[in-house]
Design an enzyme around this catalytic site. Structure first.
Site, PDB file in Angstrom:
ATOM      1  N   CYS A 223      11.532  -1.357  19.016  1.00 48.23           N
ATOM      2  CA  CYS A 223      11.504  -0.016  18.425  1.00 48.23           C
ATOM      3  C   CYS A 223      10.160   0.445  17.894  1.00 48.23           C
ATOM      4  CB  CYS A 223      12.551   0.102  17.319  1.00 48.23           C
ATOM      5  SG  CYS A 223      12.246  -0.972  15.909  1.00 48.23           S
TER       6      CYS A 223
ATOM      7  N   GLU B  20      -3.752   5.382  -6.273  1.00 46.29           N
ATOM      8  CA  GLU B  20      -3.465   4.198  -5.453  1.00 46.29           C
ATOM      9  C   GLU B  20      -4.472   4.117  -4.318  1.00 46.29           C
ATOM     10  OE1 GLU B  20      -1.261   1.502  -5.406  1.00 46.29           O
ATOM     11  OE2 GLU B  20      -2.421   1.051  -3.596  1.00 46.29           O
TER      12      GLU B  20
ATOM     13  N   CYS C  93      14.582  -8.684  16.088  1.00 44.22           N
ATOM     14  CA  CYS C  93      13.511  -8.628  17.095  1.00 44.22           C
ATOM     15  C   CYS C  93      12.179  -8.243  16.479  1.00 44.22           C
ATOM     16  CB  CYS C  93      13.880  -7.678  18.238  1.00 44.22           C
ATOM     17  SG  CYS C  93      13.480  -5.952  17.940  1.00 44.22           S
TER      18      CYS C  93
ATOM     19  N   VAL D 217     -10.615   3.360  -7.211  1.00 42.70           N
ATOM     20  CA  VAL D 217     -11.340   3.565  -8.469  1.00 42.70           C
ATOM     21  C   VAL D 217     -12.695   2.879  -8.388  1.00 42.70           C
ATOM     22  CG1 VAL D 217     -11.312   3.126 -10.950  1.00 42.70           C
ATOM     23  CG2 VAL D 217      -9.193   3.746  -9.759  1.00 42.70           C
TER      24      VAL D 217
ATOM     25  N   HIS E 167      15.692 -10.821 -12.938  1.00 42.74           N
ATOM     26  CA  HIS E 167      15.943 -12.089 -13.629  1.00 42.74           C
ATOM     27  C   HIS E 167      16.841 -11.908 -14.857  1.00 42.74           C
ATOM     28  CE1 HIS E 167      13.316 -14.777 -11.355  1.00 42.74           C
ATOM     29  NE2 HIS E 167      12.444 -13.782 -11.274  1.00 42.74           N
TER      30      HIS E 167
ATOM     31  N   ARG F 113       0.962 -13.427  -6.915  1.00 50.29           N
ATOM     32  CA  ARG F 113       1.322 -12.994  -8.264  1.00 50.29           C
ATOM     33  C   ARG F 113       0.038 -12.971  -9.092  1.00 50.29           C
ATOM     34  NH1 ARG F 113       4.326 -17.673  -5.996  1.00 50.29           N
ATOM     35  NH2 ARG F 113       5.220 -18.603  -7.855  1.00 50.29           N
TER      36      ARG F 113
END
Lengths: 500, 414
Positions: free
Chosen positions: A455, A34, A450, A177, A52, A318
């Site tokens: 945070c 990855e 928020c 890659v 789906h 997509r």
């Protein structure tokens, strides 16, 4: 025993599913590759998150989509339990606003029956409104598909990768890659920015970049172009539907969905805008796109909240392949190279079925007999989510570890203990660059009302401490997105000392 | 036996600290809960001066103001707990509430006769103000950047564009400039600046361009902000075609205003005033749920910390009245309503039993005005009113009693 080395390119929902399925076999050594600093950050990250029903795709035109969607839906029921993936099986209603819409719904019903989808039926106005009281009162009825569900797509990838790694898969993050090594028409390995990874089998699950990976072995019969979809997410006090609501589809799109996503936020989207092939990184939201989504959603859900209740807008891409159907095959011209390309909608739904398809291809087309591991662990425990714990259990946990009593994300009640567990899991799979988004997808911290304005800073402190880096080097989402440029005096020092 | 108190104060910022000190001084058994690891609310991150001129009669920084109050808390002996996150307020009856909170010592339930809710506000973020484009690093709210810089010592970026000319945005413009960053522009939607006059001066002091009647519409960048698109708007806030331009910057600061933080109150049915965003309250700052009081930015967004502290004290006095009388006694409630050029006000109901401070903001700036309460024939002159500066007007008990059912507040030309 000689082990067959398998390299999977892309740790999205498809690559992760394949890694999990292949982790079951004793004679495979599986590497998952990855380029991003965490898993699920490509196509998977911005997704409508639907499982789906399997009625959309015409088996004559798109045989793989038609077959794998319904299979995937069924497999997910088992996988969400084994892997503790957040999910809800709430069904979908395709809404008819005109009498003509019912013709299309009849077609979908017939197609669904042909594809093997159970339990679908046409409902009249009264039943549609009783299924979904907030629906546009002008709706005339709809098609009810009770087997539709929703999952968290990145939590699913995280869960699958954790499970795969615990079963021996090696994850290579921040590994891009550069080329594929071939000898005598056979795959030998993958050239990466981190050196050569030897491989007998290369599985191309590179999402938007699957065409470019395929070209590296000289196979160029398809192209992937990005299709952008934009979304709105609203505050969790805004009432949304109980079901997934679709408009009656057009030939090119399933249309803008109105749904309450699994964290309880009303979400609308996506539209569909085809982008040029070069714009595979164009994730920018646009006014035009967001307005289009708004107008379309309003037709089936008239009670959209005021814009001040928006907590986030985002866009996803997509991967739209030449021909439109999934491309899943062992390429004959290059032994050991398997394309899993063009996995557009319903890719999330189909992912587990695609993974089993790939396993079969390895056995059938590459002639590799697979032997099962004696000890394969199908299970993975989710991290603790403080906000889901019953009070007694929370108290037991806090007594053993005080950090579970410290709430960091106020909107979503995420405790420091949750965050520490997330960081431990990040380290377990090999996340090297600390990022707020890695914590966000695992804990939900920063994703509430928020949007992390309270945070994020606390999470930065925790990440810096646990990863032993300077706090400003903590990133939002990987290299280049560091949250600061140095300590507060850094610019002044540079000016006075003449550095930089 | 479960712990039980007269008052539980939720929030340890200036409103909560003042409420807790006053409540304890009035002889009430008081517990203060704060979700952060330290008391003071946002004060510790406000290292600029301008705090406490009215309250302590000297000009202090935020941390100094907080420090004095925290000393007071200890002096009078208020019990307090930090890292205490309130999960729920349960309205058992008009005379008893249960507070459920999580802390490193576990999830606890405590009973109380009254609650003073002082949980402050939150900032509007980029998505709420409709900015589109890339969701990249380098987009911060002004308060978030303030926390990063002034609590944790992290410098967020080098080239800054600020959305909104409110006080926090302006103060952060100065803060960035003082740290050697280039503040490239402040972009304000309204035709006038949003902050206090003394803070607007900062722009001139540091040569920072202010674009009035402009808005940021888009952010672009790969991993971090690279450029920001700005467009001019007309008097109806409609974008003027072809007026857009791009500013190169690595950081976008959003200072688009605050919203009272009232989620817990809404859950138990406290009525909210859409114009303040905070609860509807009577003159002792009691909400529509008996025994629950509210103060500070959770009530309405204040410009001066002194008013915030004052509201805390009023709420504490309210809690004492409530406990002694099992409710706030009143013969009738007179409604206070917004009239011409009043955007918001509080309190909403007055009894005429005591003098009251009315806090209000105007919708638009005006010069040479009268502040008028027609039903009670009260008129005050003012050379100038501005939306940034809160009006604080004292109404006498007998004035209030002279009204029948309602009192309207308006600002009109002299």
């Amino acid at each position: 025993m000689k082990r067959v080395k398998v390299a999977i390119i892309g740790a999205g929902i498809i690559g992760a599913s394949i890694a999990r399925v292949l982790s079951r076999y004793d004679n495979l050594e599986v590497h998952l590759i990855e380029k991003n600093s965490d898993v699920g950050w490509g196509v998977t990250k911005a997704n409508t998150a639907l499982i789906h029903g399997g009625y959309d795709d015409d088996p004559k035109k798109f045989p793989l989509r038609a077959k794998l969607c319904i299979q995937g839906n069924r497999i997910w029921h088992q996988w969400v339990k084994e892997l503790e993936i957040p999910h809800i099986w709430n069904g979908a209603l395709i809404v008819a606003l005109t009498e003509d819409d019912f013709d299309e719904l009849e077609t979908l019903l017939e197609r669904g029956i042909k594809n093997g989808v159970p339990e679908m039926r046409i409902v009249d106005k009264e039943e549609a409104l009783s299924l979904e009281p907030g629906l546009n009162p002008k709706a005339l009825g709809g098609l009810w598909i009770p087997i539709v569900g929703q999952i968290g797509p990145i939590p699913a990838v995280v869960a699958m990768v954790e499970n795969a790694v615990s079963n021996g898969v090696k994850l290579h993050l921040e590994t891009e890659v550069k080329g594929i090594k071939l000898e005598n028409g056979e795959v030998k390995g993958i050239e990466t920015n981190n050196g050569l990874i030897n491989a007998d089998i290369v599985i191309n699950a590179a999402g938007l970049y699957a065409d470019e990976i395929s070209k590296m072995v000289g196979i160029d019969y398809f192209e992937i172009h990005p299709r952008k979809g934009e979304y709105w997410i609203f505050d969790d006090d805004v009432p949304g539907p109980r079901r997934v609501l679709f408009p009656t589809p057009t030939p090119i799109s399933k249309g803008v969905v109105v749904t309450t996503e699994i964290s309880g936020h009303l979400m609308i989207g996506p539209n569909a805008q085809d982008l040029p092939k070069e714009e595979k990184e164009n994730l920018a939201t646009t006014r035009e796109g967001l307005n289009e989504v708004w107008e379309k959603a309003k037709k089936i859900w008239p009670n959209l909240p005021p814009k001040s209740k928006v907590i986030r807008t985002f866009a996803g891409l997509r991967p739209e392949p030449t021909g439109g159907d999934f491309i899943i095959k062992a390429e004959e011209e290059v032994y050991g190279f398997i394309n899993v390309a063009g996995i557009r909608s319903p890719g999330l739904t189909s992912a587990p079925a695609i993974a089993y398809e790939v396993k079969e291809i390895i056995e059938r087309d590459l002639g590799i007999a697979l032997t099962e591991k004696y000890h394969w662990n199908p299970y993975r425990r989710d991290i603790t989510h403080f906000f889901m714990l019953p009070r007694e259990e929370a108290n037991r946990l806090i007594a053993t570890n005080h950090s579970y009593g410290k709430i960091v994300c106020k909107c979503n009640k995420v405790s420091e203990g949750d965050i520490l567990e997330a960081i431990e899991r990040m380290k377990f799979i090999g996340v090297k660059t600390p990022s707020i988004d890695s914590v966000k997808v695992r804990t939900k911290a920063t994703s509430g009302t928020c949007q992390g304005t309270f945070c994020k800073v606390r999470i930065v402190q925790i990440l810096a401490r646990e990863y032993k880096v300077e706090p400003w080097k903590v990133t939002l989402k990987g290299k280049g997105s560091e949250i600061g440029v140095g300590d507060v005096k850094v610019l002044l020092r540079r000016t006075h000392d003449g550095e930089l | 036996m479960m712990e039980s108190y007269d008052v539980i104060v939720i929030g340890g910022g200036p409103a909560g600290l003042a409420a807790a000190v006053k409540a304890k001084e009035l002889g009430l058994e008081t517990l203060l809960l704060d979700e952060n690891e330290f008391l003071g609310g946002i004060l510790p991150q406000c290292i600029h001066p301008g705090f406490g001129i009215h309250y302590f009669k000297e000009e202090l920084t935020g941390p100094e103001f907080a420090h004095l109050f925290i000393e007071k808390i200890k002096d009078v002996g208020v019990k307090y707990q930090t890292s205490a996150y309130v999960l729920n307020i349960e309205n058992y009856s008009d005379l008893e509430k249960k507070i459920v909170f999580s802390s490193p010592r576990g999830i606890k339930e405590v009973w109380t006769k009254t609650v003073i809710y002082a949980a402050g506000a939150r900032e509007k973020h980029a998505f709420e103000i409709g900015i589109v484009g890339d969701r990249v690093a380098g987009i911060y709210t002004a308060g978030e950047a303030q926390t990063l810089m002034d609590i944790y010592g992290i410098m967020p970026g080098k080239e800054i564009v600020i959305v909104g000319s409110g006080d926090v945005g302006l103060i952060m413009a100065r803060r960035f400039a003082l740290e050697g960053a280039k503040v490239k522009a402040v972009i304000e939607l309204m035709p006038y600046p949003g902050g206090l006059a003394r803070n607007v001066m900062i722009l001139r002091d540091f040569n920072i361009p202010l674009y009035l009647s402009h808005k940021v519409v888009e952010v672009r960048g790969k991993a971090r902000v690279e450029k920001i698109k700005v467009v001019k708007v007309d008097e109806n806030f409609k974008e003027i075609p072809k007026s857009e331009f791009w500013i190169n910057a690595d950081t976008l600061l959003i200072s688009a205003g605050l919203m009272p933080n009232v989620r817990l109150l809404q859950r138990i049915g406290v009525k909210i005033d859409p114009s303040t965003g905070g609860p509807i309250v009577n003159e002792l700052l009691e909400t529509t749920v008996p025994g629950i009081f509210v103060a500070g930015n959770a009530l309405l967004i204040n410009d001066l910390v002194d008013y915030v502290a004052e509201q805390g004290e009023i709420a504490a006095f309210g809690a004492k009245e409530f406990i002694e009388n099992e409710g706030i006694p009143s013969k009738k409630w007179i409604k206070l309503e917004n009239g011409q050029n009043i955007r918001l006000l509080a309190p909403h109901y007055l009894s005429g039993e005591r003098d009251v401070y009315v806090y209000a903001r105007v919708s638009a700036p005006m010069e040479n005005v009268k502040i008028v309460f027609p039903e009670i024939k009260k008129k005050l002159r003012s050379p100038m009113v501005r939306p940034a500066e809160m009006l604080r007007i004292r109404l006498k008990a007998e004035e209030i009693r002279s009204a029948e059912k309602k009192i309207t507040m308006e600002v009109i030309p002299q």
